[in-house]
Design a protein around this motif. Structure first.
Motif, short mmCIF file in Angstrom:
data_model
loop_
_atom_site.label_atom_id
_atom_site.label_comp_id
_atom_site.label_asym_id
_atom_site.label_seq_id
_atom_site.Cartn_x
_atom_site.Cartn_y
_atom_site.Cartn_z
N ASN A 151 30.26 27.28 -73.41
CA ASN A 151 31.27 26.83 -73.76
C ASN A 151 32.39 26.59 -72.43
N GLU A 155 34.69 28.57 -71.02
CA GLU A 155 36.13 28.97 -71.23
C GLU A 155 36.45 29.27 -69.87
N HIS A 204 36.67 27.74 -67.02
CA HIS A 204 36.99 26.89 -66.18
C HIS A 204 38.52 26.26 -66.64
N CYS A 205 39.08 26.93 -67.60
CA CYS A 205 40.30 26.55 -68.20
C CYS A 205 41.38 26.99 -67.05
N PRO A 214 31.42 21.48 -67.23
CA PRO A 214 32.29 21.29 -68.52
C PRO A 214 32.40 19.60 -68.56
N SER A 239 40.11 21.24 -75.04
CA SER A 239 39.76 22.85 -75.18
C SER A 239 41.10 23.32 -75.67
N GLU A 240 42.11 22.95 -75.65
CA GLU A 240 43.47 23.59 -76.19
C GLU A 240 43.42 23.13 -77.59
#
Length: 718
Positions: free
Chosen positions: A209, A211, A213-214, A320, A588-589
């Motif tokens: 997923n 995550e 990298h956010c 991603p 993603s958000e």
């Protein structure tokens, strides 16, 4: 030894083999297994040495020779493998595998008729499913190079039917379908999606997923370029400038290399990229893991459905955001690939349905050309300057094509015959592989005759790397094939001053010529019908003086157009990467709310850092991991020149031979100047320093040439 082999205990097997060979250097089993075990243990060079030694002891052991050849093929050392495989076929002519491997070996070497003959011999001997599928693959790849496009596609389809789990046959089918005029864009897209459907679904449940990298929309991103072609290859004419000058304030650049052999172009890429990672010997899952291990945010595939590609690594979702660009002028068929870089001419608004990717249309041409990838300094040599159009001397027009012969279908050659008929006294020059072989050339002439091209008006020229660009001195007007139009060859021809007649198509593969000519501002050379194609060629051929005037000014047109403005292209490409990243963060958000995603991106855009709107300072990669500003590179160059001037004159033993610079001080200046010009073409300081080198060695003509280019570069900056 058998127990260690079965257990895949390679260190133990190596020790047992060496122990046996110390007792008896003619131990057949030990000779056969030592090289194999060393390669499995990662000791590749020792494996080559072991096989070479074993082959001197048992020069007629077919099993040993074929294993040795397999290792050479794995590392693209085909020239060394060829005599071994030829001998295997003599020693054991009945098993198909020897002929299959011989056909495989011939491909990279360009020995396509020899490879095809080997594949047909293997076809008569193949008695297992594995061998029948392998025969079809080898037959297909050589057929395509020999111009038998439809037969090549049929071979691939037969192989897929026999074994639908082999990705290579899907890739080859797609590559060969490009050149078949009977294949529609919808059929090509469907075949690519069939590839995706065959290999992607089992992998999708394991996709990460990402995550971790956010974060900030404006953080520095890790960009990975994935390619088997960081070497002497057409892709490098469009990638090198981007690798060298992609904005390092925003991006950290990784080059992931998928081919098992390096060359001098590879060494330049090692300098341009911030990190260079070889993935050639890894399987797709391992490749994906290696890319993830570097924390890559966006990975850009440069190969598509071409040889040694990394598409299956992308099917494992290596990063991603995954992007397709260059290499293959159609869709990958993978849902794991999020975007494809293109432009609104190559892919008009109604083209989206042809792609599994979301199209990102750049506000400029989809790529940017840089000539002379093989030898950057040759760009300044007199023999590569635009020459007068040959019709002035010959008294007749010479049309020409330097494209892959696989693109020259019967439909193409038939239309070119009509062009010759419309221009009295004209000739057609065709450059291609194997045309120096009398049997191949004769068969090609007979084919031309059947299609309405009088053999007496056709000049066949063998393709040789050392003649790249020089063949264009013999051609007045270039003719573009269709539906798979020229790519690099079209850029080459235009840069050498040749107008080119191209046909408008309905998909990317058939619109590359249209894109180039549109962004060049030469749409008058585009035809929508066969009659228009002949008419454009006839008009261009009608006035040799006007053709020469056009030729003399065309290079400047090309260099100042979107076709070669690296500064503009690199900025637009970087903007595209950032926007893709913002869209990924927004998804993603708000994973289920498209409207919220769009609004989030719109809220971010006004925050775009102001400093990024100004051009970055150019940089120069001096060696792997060492990048300096262009200003610092200039200072180093000037220091080297001063050191060279202050040193004693070259001794008799170190004086130049011909145009070669052998004095160590001046050689250092030359090498650094070439490094700078590989990063920043037409850099005035580097060119002036090269002029100093030539003056110091009495080469006044070369010095004047470099100074002229330096002055032009400075004038362009003002």
């Amino acid at each position: 030894m058998p127990t260690a082999m079965a257990a895949q205990n390679w260190p133990l097997l190596i020790e047992l083999c060496r122990r046996a060979l110390r007792k008896n250097r003619k131990d057949l089993m030990a000779n056969r297994l030592l090289g194999f075990a060393l390669e499995k243990d990662g000791q590749v060079e020792d494996a080559f040495a072991a096989y070479a030694q074993a082959a001197t002891v048992f020069p007629d052991d077919a099993e040993l020779l074929v294993n040795y050849a397999n290792l050479l093929l794995k590392y693209a050392r085909n020239a060394e493998a060829l005599p071994l495989l030829e001998k295997v076929c003599v020693l054991r002519p009945q098993p198909a595998i020897g002929w299959i491997k011989l056909a495989e070996c011939c491909y990279l070497m360009g020995l396509h008729d020899k490879g095809f003959e080997a594949s047909q011999t293997a076809a008569k001997l193949a008695d297992t499913l594995h061998d029948r599928v392998a025969v079809l693959m080898q037959s297909a790849i050589h057929r395509r190079e020999l111009g038998q496009v439809r037969e090549a596609v049929q071979d691939c389809e037969a192989a897929i039917t026999l074994r639908p789990s082999d990705p290579g046959n899907y890739t080859n089918r797609l590559l060969f379908m490009l050149a078949d005029p009977q294949v529609s864009s919808a059929e090509l897209s469907a075949a690519a999606r069939q590839y995706g459907a065959a290999f992607e679904p089992p992998l999708r449940p394991q996709w990460p997923n990402f995550e971790g990298h956010c974060g900030s929309p404006w953080r520095r991103l890790k960009i990975g370029f994935l390619s088997p072609d960081f070497r002497v290859h057409a892709v490098m004419y469009f990638v090198e400038g981007l690798l060298a000058q992609l904005d390092r304030r925003q991006f950290e650049v990784f080059a992931f290399y998928l081919f098992p052999r390096d060359d001098h172009v590879t060494e330049r890429v090692r300098c341009h990229a911030d990190h260079f990672v070889s993935l050639a010997v890894l399987n797709p899952e391992q490749q994906a893991q290696a890319i993830r291990a570097q924390g890559i945010d966006i990975v850009i595939d440069l190969a598509g459905h071409t040889g040694n590609n990394g598409l299956l690594a992308l099917a494992h979702k290596a990063a991603p955001v995954q992007v397709s660009w260059l290499g293959f002028p159609a869709t990958t068929g993978l849902t794991s690939v999020d975007y494809k870089f293109t432009d609104d001419i190559s892919d008009p608004p109604d083209a989206d349905a042809q792609y599994s990717e979301q199209l990102y249309r750049l506000p400029t041409l989809y790529c940017c050309y840089r000539p002379m990838s093989r030898n950057p300094l040759w760009r300044y040599q007199p023999r590569y300057q635009v020459s007068p159009t040959p019709a002035l001397k010959n008294g007749f027009i010479t049309f020409g094509s330097c494209n892959n012969l696989g693109k020259l279908t019967d439909e193409v050659l038939t239309l070119w015959g009509q062009v010759l008929a419309a221009v009295p006294g004209s000739r057609l020059l065709i450059e291609g592989k194997n045309l120096d072989r009398p049997d191949f050339a004769q068969a090609y002439r007979e084919r031309c005759a059947r299609l309405g091209l009088p053999p007496a008006q056709v000049d066949l020229v063998v393709l040789r790397n050392e003649n790249q660009y020089l063949t264009y001195h013999q051609i007045d007007i270039a003719l573009d094939p269709f539906p798979l139009t020229g790519g690099t060859t079209t850029f080459d021809a235009l840069w050498m001053g040749l107008p080119i007649v191209s046909m408008v198509g309905d998909s990317f593969k058939s619109r590359m010529g249209m894109s180039l000519l549109t962004y060049l501002g030469r749409t008058e050379w585009l035809a929508e019908t066969a009659a228009q194609y002949v008419g454009i060629a006839t008009r261009l051929a009608s006035d040799a003086q006007a053709l020469n005037t056009l030729r003399q000014g065309l290079r400047s047109e090309v260099e100042h157009s979107a076709l070669m403005r690296e500064d503009r292209f690199t900025r637009h490409f970087g903007d595209g990467l950032r926007l893709m990243w913002l869209q990924w963060l927004a998804r993603s958000e708000h994973p289920q709310d498209i409207q919220a995603q769009e609004q989030t991106v719109q809220n971010w855009l006004p925050q775009w850092p102001q400093e990024w709107t100004q051009p970055p300072q150019p940089g120069v990669g001096l060696k792997p991991g060492q990048r300096v500003s262009l200003h610092e590179a200039h200072q180093r160059l000037q220091d080297l020149v001063e050191t060279a001037k202050a040193a004693p004159p070259p001794s008799a033993a170190s004086e130049t031979t011909g145009a070669m610079i052998t004095d160590s001080h001046w050689k250092a200046v030359t090498e650094l100047a070439e490094t700078v010009l590989s990063a920043v073409p037409h850099d005035a300081v580097a060119l002036a320093c090269l002029a100093e080198v030539e003056l110091a060695h009495g080469h006044a003509e070369f010095a004047v040439t470099y100074l002229r280019y330096a002055q032009e570069a400075m004038a362009a900056q003002n």
